[in-house]
Design a protein around this motif. Structure first.
Motif, short mmCIF file in Angstrom:
data_model
loop_
_atom_site.label_atom_id
_atom_site.label_comp_id
_atom_site.label_asym_id
_atom_site.label_seq_id
_atom_site.Cartn_x
_atom_site.Cartn_y
_atom_site.Cartn_z
N SER A 18 0.83 -1.21 0.00
CA SER A 18 0.00 0.00 0.00
C SER A 18 0.86 1.26 0.00
CB SER A 18 -0.94 0.02 1.21
OG SER A 18 -0.22 0.24 2.41
N ASP A 19 2.13 1.12 0.41
CA ASP A 19 3.03 2.28 0.42
C ASP A 19 3.48 2.68 -0.97
OD1 ASP A 19 2.91 2.65 3.13
OD2 ASP A 19 4.74 1.57 3.59
N VAL A 20 3.26 1.83 -1.98
CA VAL A 20 3.61 2.22 -3.35
C VAL A 20 2.42 2.21 -4.30
CG1 VAL A 20 6.05 1.57 -3.23
CG2 VAL A 20 4.35 -0.16 -3.89
N THR A 21 1.33 1.55 -3.92
CA THR A 21 0.19 1.50 -4.84
C THR A 21 -0.57 2.82 -4.89
OG1 THR A 21 -1.09 0.49 -3.04
CG2 THR A 21 -0.14 -0.99 -4.68
N HIS A 22 -0.61 3.56 -3.80
CA HIS A 22 -1.24 4.88 -3.79
C HIS A 22 -0.27 5.98 -4.21
CE1 HIS A 22 -4.48 2.93 -1.67
NE2 HIS A 22 -3.72 2.67 -0.62
N LEU A 23 1.01 5.67 -4.16
CA LEU A 23 2.05 6.68 -4.32
C LEU A 23 1.99 7.39 -5.67
CD1 LEU A 23 4.50 7.83 -2.80
CD2 LEU A 23 5.89 6.01 -3.80
#
Length: 411
Positions: A172-177
């Motif tokens: 989730s730390d890169v999918t929303h980024l």
């Protein structure tokens, strides 16, 4: 269907298909990096453990692309991280991070290099009125109206196996980024501030920022070192340098080798033998068996130095006539400009930068050696700051608005 994760966003929810999996083979890592490379943009984050060790211990690498591709790479299984490092160091690929300091430290540790084509969403947000250090979760919630689950914050990322919830959390730390990056970049461009942020992105990946400390300078960071005489400081310098190098060899935080208070006591007593070391509180008998001879050698080296080579530290900052008044003047003007620009004053300039400007004028540099009043800072502040310091302009109270305003100085 790809073996890795492809994420779909709708109604503030992130749905993943298939279930999150770890990238545990070189073949899968190569495939993930190849597909991300084809899109030209890469979201990047790491999970690590950095509590006792000299260097952060890498537990996971998260990579993503605009199409929704995302993979969690297990560095404990994939021994050759070359494809991931090649992707990150390729300046044709735009890397998106949030507060990337520790991530870049890990890349520098693994490769000795850093990329230049980067976009840090924390830095970008600071130029849009979010404050200088907004966290990832509040930024995502504010911009995308998505709540990020932070329940796995204290996971031990070196333990295996990882649960599905932990992998989902990490991804989730890169999918929303990438979505938040697109929004921030568009807004920066609309407000004419993108070039400001790009300058700070470049500064954030200066390789010198991630270099190991100079062992013979770390004694200056020890609290209460200024209470020692110069001869004692010479001993402290040698001991602190030995501890730094020993900590690096053992891969331990320096204070797990010997605490600062122990170094200060050793510097004051300068013991000459191992029995003397036993009289110093805080050194275990095991540490004396292991390191006693090296500690005594460090003390002996300091004893042999002529007094011309003894170091000194200031007992607090020496008084500089007019320094505080000039800093306060610039600080007052800085607050005016920050409010006009809807920025935190720390985003514009720190107090340390203000002092450097007062001391050095337009040639002032930051602690990393880079000029302060250049680029966007010079554009926004440079001329007025220098005019204020040179007495050509002054601050006064606008009688109508009752606010501070800059005026030509009376002649």
């Amino acid at each position: 269907m790809e073996w890795y994760n492809r994420f779909v966003f709708s109604s503030g929810v992130c749905d993943e298909t298939p279930h999150p999996v770890l990238v545990t083979t070189s073949q899968k890592l190569e495939a993930l990096c190849r597909d991300i490379r084809s899109e030209g943009v890469c979201g990047f984050d790491t999970e690590f453990v950095f509590e006792r060790t000299y260097y952060p211990r890498l537990g996971l690498i998260q990579l993503s692309a605009p199409s929704g591709i995302a993979g969690a790479v297990d560095p404990l299984s994939v021994k050759d991280l070359g494809p991931a490092l090649d992707l990150l160091l390729d300046d044709r690929i735009k890397k998106i991070v949030h507060a990337g300091g520790m991530d870049w430290k890990i890349v520098a540790q693994l490769s000795g290099r850093l990329p230049q084509s980067v976009f840090d969403t924390q830095i970008a947000a600071s130029f849009l009125g979010f404050g200088p250090q907004i966290g990832y979760a509040p930024l995502i919630e504010s911009v995308l109206d998505i709540k990020v689950d932070k329940s796995e914050t204290y996971t031990d990322w070196l333990q295996r196996p990882l649960r599905q919830e932990q992998i989902t959390y990490a991804l989730s730390d890169v999918t929303h980024l990438l979505k938040v990056q697109h929004h921030l970049e568009s807004e920066l461009e609309r407000r004419g501030r993108l070039s400001w942020a790009v300058e700070e992105f470049r500064r954030s990946v200066h390789i010198d920022l991630y270099a190991d400390p100079d062992p013979y300078a770390v004694f200056l960071d020890i609290r209460r070192s200024s209470s020692l005489g110069r001869r004692e400081l010479a001993v402290l310098r040698e001991l602190a340098a030995w501890r730094e190098m020993e900590a690096k060899t053992r891969d331990l935080r320096p204070h797990f080798v010997l605490k600062d208070d122990v170094l200060l006591a050793l510097a004051r007593r300068a013991p000459r033998s191992e029995p003397d070391l036993l009289q110093v509180r805080g050194i275990t008998s095991q540490e004396i068996i292991r390191s006693g001879p090296d500690i005594l050698k460090a003390i002996h080296r300091a004893r042999k130095l002529p007094d011309t080579e003894w170091p000194s530290v200031e007992k607090g900052e020496p008084p500089e006539p007019g320094l505080d008044a000039a800093v306060n003047l610039l600080q007052s003007y800085l607050q005016i400009r920050a409010k006009e620009l809807d920025l935190a004053t720390e985003t514009l300039l720190t107090k340390g930068m203000l002092k450097a400007i007062v001391r050095q004028g337009e040639n002032a540099t930051s602690t990393d050696g880079t000029p302060i009043l250049k680029g966007w800072r010079k554009e926004l502040l440079g001329t007025d700051f220098l005019d204020l310091l040179n007495g050509q302009m002054t601050l006064g109270l606008d009688p109508k608005t009752r606010k501070l305003k800059i005026y030509p100085a009376a002649r």
